[in-house]
Design an enzyme around this catalytic site. Structure first.
Site, PDB file in Angstrom:
ATOM      1  N   ASP A  29       0.862  -1.188   0.000  1.00  0.00           N
ATOM      2  CA  ASP A  29       0.000   0.000   0.000  1.00  0.00           C
ATOM      3  C   ASP A  29       0.894   1.232   0.000  1.00  0.00           C
ATOM      4  OD1 ASP A  29      -1.731   2.214   0.965  1.00  0.00           O
ATOM      5  OD2 ASP A  29      -3.203   0.633   1.275  1.00  0.00           O
ATOM      6  N   ILE A  30       0.545   2.209  -0.828  1.00  0.00           N
ATOM      7  CA  ILE A  30       1.373   3.403  -0.985  1.00  0.00           C
ATOM      8  C   ILE A  30       1.262   4.344   0.238  1.00  0.00           C
ATOM      9  CG2 ILE A  30      -0.227   4.977  -2.197  1.00  0.00           C
ATOM     10  CD1 ILE A  30       3.299   4.036  -3.380  1.00  0.00           C
ATOM     11  N   HIS A  92     -10.419  -5.530  -2.392  1.00  0.00           N
ATOM     12  CA  HIS A  92      -9.057  -5.778  -1.878  1.00  0.00           C
ATOM     13  C   HIS A  92      -9.110  -6.029  -0.380  1.00  0.00           C
ATOM     14  CE1 HIS A  92      -9.889  -1.449  -1.752  1.00  0.00           C
ATOM     15  NE2 HIS A  92      -9.171  -1.411  -0.641  1.00  0.00           N
ATOM     16  N   HIS A  94      -6.667  -5.630   3.117  1.00  0.00           N
ATOM     17  CA  HIS A  94      -5.462  -5.030   3.691  1.00  0.00           C
ATOM     18  C   HIS A  94      -4.829  -6.020   4.668  1.00  0.00           C
ATOM     19  CE1 HIS A  94      -6.533  -0.662   2.815  1.00  0.00           C
ATOM     20  NE2 HIS A  94      -7.703  -1.243   2.650  1.00  0.00           N
TER      21      HIS A  94
HETATM   22  P1  5GP Z   1      -9.823   1.375   0.909  1.00  0.00           P
HETATM   23  O1  5GP Z   1     -10.514   1.470  -0.448  1.00  0.00           O
HETATM   24  O2  5GP Z   1      -9.854  -0.024   1.463  1.00  0.00           O
HETATM   25  O3  5GP Z   1     -10.330   2.373   1.885  1.00  0.00           O
HETATM   26  O4  5GP Z   1      -8.298   1.730   0.717  1.00  0.00           O
HETATM   27  C1  5GP Z   1      -7.651   1.744  -0.532  1.00  0.00           C
HETATM   28  C2  5GP Z   1      -6.156   1.676  -0.289  1.00  0.00           C
HETATM   29  O5  5GP Z   1      -5.490   1.745  -1.543  1.00  0.00           O
HETATM   30  C3  5GP Z   1      -5.602   2.846   0.555  1.00  0.00           C
HETATM   31  O6  5GP Z   1      -4.957   2.323   1.713  1.00  0.00           O
HETATM   32  C4  5GP Z   1      -4.622   3.554  -0.395  1.00  0.00           C
HETATM   33  O7  5GP Z   1      -3.463   4.008   0.271  1.00  0.00           O
HETATM   34  C5  5GP Z   1      -4.304   2.478  -1.407  1.00  0.00           C
HETATM   35  N1  5GP Z   1      -3.972   3.019  -2.713  1.00  0.00           N
HETATM   36  C6  5GP Z   1      -4.705   3.907  -3.429  1.00  0.00           C
HETATM   37  N2  5GP Z   1      -4.096   4.183  -4.608  1.00  0.00           N
HETATM   38  C7  5GP Z   1      -2.954   3.440  -4.639  1.00  0.00           C
HETATM   39  C8  5GP Z   1      -1.918   3.302  -5.587  1.00  0.00           C
HETATM   40  O8  5GP Z   1      -1.899   3.894  -6.670  1.00  0.00           O
HETATM   41  N3  5GP Z   1      -0.907   2.438  -5.277  1.00  0.00           N
HETATM   42  C9  5GP Z   1      -0.884   1.738  -4.092  1.00  0.00           C
HETATM   43  N4  5GP Z   1       0.155   0.936  -3.892  1.00  0.00           N
HETATM   44  N5  5GP Z   1      -1.845   1.855  -3.183  1.00  0.00           N
HETATM   45  C10 5GP Z   1      -2.881   2.704  -3.430  1.00  0.00           C
END
Ligand code: 5GP
Length: 124
Positions: A29-30, A92, A94
Protein backbone atom coordinates in the site's frame (compact mmCIF):
# COMPACT_ATOMS: atom_id res chain seq x y z
CA UNK A 1 -12.36 2.95 -17.27
CA UNK A 2 -9.97 0.54 -15.61
CA UNK A 3 -9.46 0.91 -11.86
CA UNK A 4 -6.12 2.01 -10.47
CA UNK A 5 -5.58 -1.55 -9.23
CA UNK A 6 -6.25 -3.02 -12.69
CA UNK A 7 -3.63 -0.60 -14.04
CA UNK A 8 -1.21 -1.80 -11.34
CA UNK A 9 -1.95 -5.47 -12.15
CA UNK A 10 -1.38 -4.77 -15.87
CA UNK A 11 1.90 -3.00 -15.12
CA UNK A 12 0.68 0.38 -16.41
CA UNK A 13 1.29 1.87 -12.95
CA UNK A 14 4.32 0.67 -10.95
CA UNK A 15 3.92 -1.21 -7.67
CA UNK A 16 6.03 -2.99 -5.08
CA UNK A 17 4.85 -6.52 -5.82
CA UNK A 18 4.80 -9.07 -3.01
CA UNK A 19 3.01 -12.03 -4.61
CA UNK A 20 1.12 -12.95 -7.76
CA UNK A 21 -0.75 -15.97 -9.08
CA UNK A 22 -3.31 -16.64 -11.80
CA UNK A 23 -6.19 -14.86 -10.06
CA UNK A 24 -4.66 -12.50 -7.50
CA UNK A 25 -1.98 -9.83 -7.07
CA UNK A 26 -0.48 -8.46 -3.82
CA UNK A 27 1.54 -5.24 -3.47
CA UNK A 28 2.57 -2.68 -0.87
CA UNK A 29 0.00 0.00 0.00
CA UNK A 30 1.37 3.40 -0.98
CA UNK A 31 0.04 4.97 2.28
CA UNK A 32 1.05 2.26 4.77
CA UNK A 33 -0.35 2.12 8.30
CA UNK A 34 2.86 0.25 9.23
CA UNK A 35 5.87 -1.09 7.34
CA UNK A 36 4.72 -4.04 5.23
CA UNK A 37 1.09 -2.91 4.76
CA UNK A 38 0.00 -4.95 1.73
CA UNK A 39 -3.11 -5.09 -0.43
CA UNK A 40 -4.26 -8.42 -1.84
CA UNK A 41 -6.44 -7.88 -4.90
CA UNK A 42 -8.40 -10.17 -7.25
CA UNK A 43 -7.33 -9.70 -10.86
CA UNK A 44 -10.96 -9.53 -11.93
CA UNK A 45 -12.23 -5.98 -11.40
CA UNK A 46 -15.21 -6.11 -9.05
CA UNK A 47 -16.08 -3.20 -6.75
CA UNK A 48 -17.51 -4.92 -3.67
CA UNK A 49 -15.66 -7.95 -2.33
CA UNK A 50 -18.90 -9.82 -1.60
CA UNK A 51 -19.89 -9.58 -5.27
CA UNK A 52 -16.95 -11.76 -6.35
CA UNK A 53 -17.86 -15.07 -8.01
CA UNK A 54 -17.07 -18.02 -5.76
CA UNK A 55 -13.91 -19.07 -7.61
CA UNK A 56 -12.45 -15.56 -7.43
CA UNK A 57 -13.58 -15.21 -3.80
CA UNK A 58 -11.89 -18.51 -2.90
CA UNK A 59 -8.72 -17.62 -4.80
CA UNK A 60 -8.56 -14.23 -3.07
CA UNK A 61 -8.90 -15.66 0.45
CA UNK A 62 -6.42 -18.44 -0.34
CA UNK A 63 -3.89 -15.75 -1.34
CA UNK A 64 -4.74 -13.65 1.74
CA UNK A 65 -3.92 -16.65 3.92
CA UNK A 66 -0.72 -17.40 2.02
CA UNK A 67 0.52 -13.79 2.14
CA UNK A 68 -0.46 -13.34 5.83
CA UNK A 69 1.32 -16.56 6.87
CA UNK A 70 4.41 -15.56 4.95
CA UNK A 71 4.28 -12.02 6.38
CA UNK A 72 4.04 -13.39 9.93
CA UNK A 73 6.95 -15.74 9.30
CA UNK A 74 9.17 -12.99 7.90
CA UNK A 75 8.26 -10.20 10.37
CA UNK A 76 7.53 -12.25 13.50
CA UNK A 77 4.42 -10.08 13.92
CA UNK A 78 0.74 -10.84 14.19
CA UNK A 79 -0.94 -9.73 10.96
CA UNK A 80 -3.94 -7.38 11.07
CA UNK A 81 -6.50 -7.98 8.31
CA UNK A 82 -9.18 -5.58 7.18
CA UNK A 83 -11.60 -5.00 4.37
CA UNK A 84 -12.67 -1.38 3.88
CA UNK A 85 -13.17 -0.42 0.23
CA UNK A 86 -14.23 3.19 0.68
CA UNK A 87 -11.43 4.63 -1.49
CA UNK A 88 -10.79 2.30 -4.41
CA UNK A 89 -13.76 0.55 -6.11
CA UNK A 90 -11.79 -2.65 -6.80
CA UNK A 91 -12.12 -5.35 -4.12
CA UNK A 92 -9.06 -5.78 -1.88
CA UNK A 93 -7.93 -7.00 1.53
CA UNK A 94 -5.46 -5.03 3.69
CA UNK A 95 -2.76 -7.01 5.55
CA UNK A 96 -0.52 -5.18 8.02
CA UNK A 97 2.13 -6.59 10.39
CA UNK A 98 1.15 -5.29 13.82
CA UNK A 99 3.73 -2.87 15.27
CA UNK A 100 3.84 -0.75 18.44
CA UNK A 101 3.14 2.37 16.36
CA UNK A 102 0.23 0.88 14.39
CA UNK A 103 -2.88 2.96 14.69
CA UNK A 104 -5.98 2.35 12.58
CA UNK A 105 -6.04 4.82 9.69
CA UNK A 106 -2.77 6.57 10.62
CA UNK A 107 -0.27 6.35 7.75
CA UNK A 108 3.51 6.51 7.39
CA UNK A 109 5.51 8.37 4.76
CA UNK A 110 8.19 6.06 3.36
CA UNK A 111 10.96 6.76 0.87
CA UNK A 112 11.32 4.67 -2.29
CA UNK A 113 14.36 2.84 -0.88
CA UNK A 114 12.37 1.96 2.25
CA UNK A 115 9.50 0.56 0.15
CA UNK A 116 12.05 -1.41 -1.90
CA UNK A 117 13.71 -2.81 1.22
CA UNK A 118 10.33 -3.97 2.58
CA UNK A 119 9.32 -5.41 -0.79
CA UNK A 120 12.55 -7.40 -0.98
CA UNK A 121 11.93 -8.78 2.52
CA UNK A 122 8.28 -9.76 1.97
CA UNK A 123 8.16 -10.84 -1.69
CA UNK A 124 7.84 -14.56 -2.49
P1 5GP B 1 -9.82 1.38 0.91
O1 5GP B 1 -10.51 1.47 -0.45
O2 5GP B 1 -9.85 -0.02 1.46
O3 5GP B 1 -10.33 2.37 1.89
O4 5GP B 1 -8.30 1.73 0.72
C1 5GP B 1 -7.65 1.74 -0.53
C2 5GP B 1 -6.16 1.68 -0.29
O5 5GP B 1 -5.49 1.74 -1.54
C3 5GP B 1 -5.60 2.85 0.55
O6 5GP B 1 -4.96 2.32 1.71
C4 5GP B 1 -4.62 3.55 -0.39
O7 5GP B 1 -3.46 4.01 0.27
C5 5GP B 1 -4.30 2.48 -1.41
N1 5GP B 1 -3.97 3.02 -2.71
C6 5GP B 1 -4.71 3.91 -3.43
N2 5GP B 1 -4.10 4.18 -4.61
C7 5GP B 1 -2.95 3.44 -4.64
C8 5GP B 1 -1.92 3.30 -5.59
O8 5GP B 1 -1.90 3.89 -6.67
N3 5GP B 1 -0.91 2.44 -5.28
C9 5GP B 1 -0.88 1.74 -4.09
N4 5GP B 1 0.15 0.94 -3.89
N5 5GP B 1 -1.85 1.86 -3.18
C10 5GP B 1 -2.88 2.70 -3.43
Amino acid sequence: MASIFTKIINGEIPSYKIYEDEKTYAFLDINPEAKGHTLVVPKVEVDKIYDLEDDDWNALWASVKKVAKHMEEVTGRRVVMKVVGTDVPHAHVHLTPLSETWEYGKTLKLREDEFEEIRAKLAF
